[in-house]
Design a protein around this motif. Sequence first.
Motif, PDB file in Angstrom:
ATOM      1  N   ALA A 298       0.821  -1.210   0.000  1.00  0.00           N
ATOM      2  CA  ALA A 298       0.000   0.000   0.000  1.00  0.00           C
ATOM      3  C   ALA A 298       0.857   1.262   0.000  1.00  0.00           C
ATOM      4  CB  ALA A 298      -0.939  -0.009   1.205  1.00  0.00           C
ATOM      5  N   LEU A 299       1.790   1.354   0.932  1.00  0.00           N
ATOM      6  CA  LEU A 299       2.609   2.552   1.067  1.00  0.00           C
ATOM      7  C   LEU A 299       3.415   2.831  -0.190  1.00  0.00           C
ATOM      8  CD1 LEU A 299       3.896   1.884   4.692  1.00  0.00           C
ATOM      9  CD2 LEU A 299       2.340   3.728   4.045  1.00  0.00           C
ATOM     10  N   SER A 300       3.967   1.783  -0.795  1.00  0.00           N
ATOM     11  CA  SER A 300       4.810   1.967  -1.978  1.00  0.00           C
ATOM     12  C   SER A 300       4.019   2.457  -3.179  1.00  0.00           C
ATOM     13  CB  SER A 300       5.532   0.664  -2.330  1.00  0.00           C
ATOM     14  OG  SER A 300       4.609  -0.348  -2.699  1.00  0.00           O
ATOM     15  N   GLN A 301       2.682   2.348  -3.115  1.00  0.00           N
ATOM     16  CA  GLN A 301       1.828   2.854  -4.185  1.00  0.00           C
ATOM     17  C   GLN A 301       1.141   4.168  -3.796  1.00  0.00           C
ATOM     18  OE1 GLN A 301      -0.221  -0.541  -6.543  1.00  0.00           O
ATOM     19  NE2 GLN A 301       0.077  -1.412  -4.512  1.00  0.00           N
ATOM     20  N   GLY A 302       1.600   4.745  -2.680  1.00  0.00           N
ATOM     21  CA  GLY A 302       1.061   6.035  -2.264  1.00  0.00           C
ATOM     22  C   GLY A 302      -0.302   5.976  -1.616  1.00  0.00           C
ATOM     23  N   VAL A 303      -0.695   4.799  -1.115  1.00  0.00           N
ATOM     24  CA  VAL A 303      -2.011   4.642  -0.489  1.00  0.00           C
ATOM     25  C   VAL A 303      -1.905   4.968   0.998  1.00  0.00           C
ATOM     26  CG1 VAL A 303      -3.874   3.020   0.045  1.00  0.00           C
ATOM     27  CG2 VAL A 303      -2.685   2.886  -2.162  1.00  0.00           C
ATOM     28  N   PRO A 304      -2.634   5.958   1.493  1.00  0.00           N
ATOM     29  CA  PRO A 304      -2.590   6.297   2.922  1.00  0.00           C
ATOM     30  C   PRO A 304      -2.891   5.073   3.782  1.00  0.00           C
ATOM     31  CG  PRO A 304      -3.725   8.008   1.707  1.00  0.00           C
ATOM     32  CD  PRO A 304      -3.508   6.879   0.737  1.00  0.00           C
ATOM     33  N   SER A 305      -2.044   4.838   4.774  1.00  0.00           N
ATOM     34  CA  SER A 305      -2.143   3.605   5.549  1.00  0.00           C
ATOM     35  C   SER A 305      -1.876   3.853   7.021  1.00  0.00           C
ATOM     36  CB  SER A 305      -1.135   2.571   5.027  1.00  0.00           C
ATOM     37  OG  SER A 305      -1.313   2.315   3.653  1.00  0.00           O
ATOM     38  N   LEU A 306      -2.571   3.061   7.844  1.00  0.00           N
ATOM     39  CA  LEU A 306      -2.348   3.016   9.283  1.00  0.00           C
ATOM     40  C   LEU A 306      -2.049   1.575   9.657  1.00  0.00           C
ATOM     41  CD1 LEU A 306      -5.415   5.217  10.330  1.00  0.00           C
ATOM     42  CD2 LEU A 306      -3.023   5.962  10.245  1.00  0.00           C
ATOM     43  N   ALA A 307      -1.319   1.377  10.758  1.00  0.00           N
ATOM     44  CA  ALA A 307      -0.887   0.016  11.082  1.00  0.00           C
ATOM     45  C   ALA A 307      -0.932  -0.259  12.574  1.00  0.00           C
ATOM     46  CB  ALA A 307       0.538  -0.205  10.584  1.00  0.00           C
ATOM     47  N   THR A 308      -1.045  -1.539  12.886  1.00  0.00           N
ATOM     48  CA  THR A 308      -0.651  -2.060  14.189  1.00  0.00           C
ATOM     49  C   THR A 308       0.399  -3.117  13.893  1.00  0.00           C
ATOM     50  OG1 THR A 308      -2.306  -3.832  14.204  1.00  0.00           O
ATOM     51  CG2 THR A 308      -2.946  -1.706  15.166  1.00  0.00           C
ATOM     52  N   GLY A 309       1.351  -3.314  14.812  1.00  0.00           N
ATOM     53  CA  GLY A 309       2.412  -4.260  14.529  1.00  0.00           C
ATOM     54  C   GLY A 309       2.869  -5.008  15.763  1.00  0.00           C
ATOM     55  N   TRP A 310       3.629  -6.086  15.533  1.00  0.00           N
ATOM     56  CA  TRP A 310       4.076  -6.939  16.627  1.00  0.00           C
ATOM     57  C   TRP A 310       5.601  -7.019  16.715  1.00  0.00           C
ATOM     58  CZ3 TRP A 310       6.777 -11.316  15.025  1.00  0.00           C
ATOM     59  CH2 TRP A 310       6.644 -11.654  13.675  1.00  0.00           C
ATOM     60  N   SER A 311       6.313  -6.248  15.881  1.00  0.00           N
ATOM     61  CA  SER A 311       7.772  -6.208  15.987  1.00  0.00           C
ATOM     62  C   SER A 311       8.261  -4.839  15.532  1.00  0.00           C
ATOM     63  CB  SER A 311       8.429  -7.311  15.130  1.00  0.00           C
ATOM     64  OG  SER A 311       8.505  -6.913  13.775  1.00  0.00           O
TER      65      SER A 311
END
Length: 381
Positions: A298-311
């Motif tokens: 998503a990010l590499s195509q310029g799509v606004p993104s939010l995340a949760t992560g485990w590392s």
Amino acid sequence: MYVEVRKAGFVNKGAELMLRAVLEQVQTQYPEARTVMEPGRDSSPYPYQQRAKLGLYQKAWLWRKGIPFGDLAALMPGRLREMYGVVLDKDIDVVLDAAGFAYTDQWGPELSEELARSSARWKSRGAKVILLPQAFGPFRDGKSKEAVKRFVDNADLIYARERISYEYLTDIVGKAEHIKQCPDFTNLIEGQCPDYFDRTTHQICIVPNFRMMDKTTDAVAKGYIPFLERVTRILLKRDAKPFLLVHEGVDDLRLAEQVSKAVGGVPIVRESDPLAIKGILGACKGTVGSRFHGLVSALSQGVPSLATGWSHKYQMLFADYSFEQGVLDINLTDDQLEQALDYLTDAALSAELSSTLITRSNALKQQSRKMWNEVFELIAS
């Protein structure tokens, strides 16, 4: 020339996307090269049918109690091995390790120890060993640290995907010319949005990840599903057309079904082709995800993104895209979550963020191209 691609599989769509990205580069640079993959101890991540579709030769590989029984395939005449596409380990010229995230105490020391043993064997046979951009560490276990020292010494090139991974390696072995830093290389491969995907009814993509349940604290694990439900309800309230995308396997599907049911039903998209998954993510107006390669896509195509992560790899990924605030704490208040989701649903904020992401994506893609040039220069030397 025989080029082995290892630790990239088919169940994990991020791993398969890495495999496709590696094959694209190798086959473009060396169209006559024969790419090879081992079946693995557990055949499920590397099924023969999937390997065959991609034209991969089969490495004769079977370890039992530390004995490489796969070497017994050398008793077969070479012509017969060629007929069935079987390659011996000793015939491998280049090993490209595309593990993504395997060498860390979070999975135990065994994978690092296996790489240490295998890389010593490849080095003794004159093969070039390259660890493509991936996350490393942490390494606190004594066995892991010793294994790191050995595989770093045996490798010709190692790429840490970000600063923290680089530091986890160099804190153990010190800085070295062959340890470099480069972002995830799947940013160069193009997605292919499938014809069935309806962009008018599927606009904000939510990508769950079961690792948020089994690789986090009890508090995070218990709060993860309620967090996704809160996100989905807010997006429904805003008529943002949310849908759930299953990026990997039955565990992620189960999470998606649970969230969809809890909020009254939102569409769930299942897709087995990693290029189609990347195409879908690129066609969205925004994403809220927990799968690392879904976020890269998503990010590499310029799509606004939010995340949760485990590392640490999630925080570092968003730092690469100059959007550190995009990694969310699942315990955000409702007001804070509403504000974060504005990045996906507010037209002005979304456009501004997308512009920043595209600028950063272009710079990161250039780093990936430089990395491949270095890899191919080493292979040619």
